[in-house]
Design a protein around this motif. Sequence first.
Motif, short mmCIF file in Angstrom:
data_model
loop_
_atom_site.label_atom_id
_atom_site.label_comp_id
_atom_site.label_asym_id
_atom_site.label_seq_id
_atom_site.Cartn_x
_atom_site.Cartn_y
_atom_site.Cartn_z
N VAL A 63 40.28 -44.43 -85.33
CA VAL A 63 40.44 -45.12 -84.06
C VAL A 63 39.16 -44.90 -83.26
O VAL A 63 38.71 -43.76 -83.10
CB VAL A 63 41.66 -44.59 -83.27
N ALA A 64 38.58 -45.98 -82.78
CA ALA A 64 37.34 -45.89 -82.01
C ALA A 64 37.42 -46.74 -80.75
O ALA A 64 38.07 -47.78 -80.74
CB ALA A 64 36.16 -46.34 -82.86
N ALA A 65 36.74 -46.26 -79.72
CA ALA A 65 36.66 -46.99 -78.46
C ALA A 65 35.22 -46.92 -77.97
O ALA A 65 34.61 -45.86 -77.99
CB ALA A 65 37.60 -46.39 -77.43
N ALA A 72 30.97 -49.19 -85.94
CA ALA A 72 31.10 -47.80 -86.37
C ALA A 72 32.23 -47.65 -87.39
O ALA A 72 32.05 -47.00 -88.43
CB ALA A 72 31.36 -46.89 -85.17
N ILE A 73 33.36 -48.26 -87.11
CA ILE A 73 34.50 -48.18 -88.03
C ILE A 73 34.16 -48.81 -89.38
O ILE A 73 34.48 -48.25 -90.43
CB ILE A 73 35.76 -48.81 -87.41
N LYS A 74 33.51 -49.96 -89.37
CA LYS A 74 33.15 -50.62 -90.63
C LYS A 74 32.25 -49.75 -91.48
O LYS A 74 32.45 -49.61 -92.69
CB LYS A 74 32.46 -51.96 -90.36
N GLU A 75 31.24 -49.12 -90.84
CA GLU A 75 30.30 -48.30 -91.60
C GLU A 75 30.98 -47.04 -92.15
O GLU A 75 30.78 -46.67 -93.31
CB GLU A 75 29.10 -47.92 -90.74
N ILE A 76 31.82 -46.41 -91.35
CA ILE A 76 32.52 -45.21 -91.81
C ILE A 76 33.55 -45.54 -92.87
O ILE A 76 33.70 -44.82 -93.86
CB ILE A 76 33.15 -44.47 -90.61
#
Length: 81
Positions: A63-65, A72-76
């Motif tokens: 979960v990112a905000a 960021a989520i796609k890369e991680i």
Amino acid sequence: MEKEIIIGSTAGLHATLAAKVVQTASKYAVDIKLYYKDKTVDLKSILGLMSLAVPKGENVKIVAAGPHAEEAIKEIASILG
């Protein structure tokens, strides 16, 4: 934003993989957390991430905000999956 991922590494979430995730998360100005079972850790914390000891095939949620949360989520996710 959030995304569920299945850990793909044969060794699970090991030290090298955790270091890569923390390094990637740290380059983004986002608040980013990983949820596994009943635990939550900051993805910018190597000790927190390693403490989870997530094995291969387990489902985790990121979960990112922030302004670059999706990126960021796609890369991680590409690192963990």
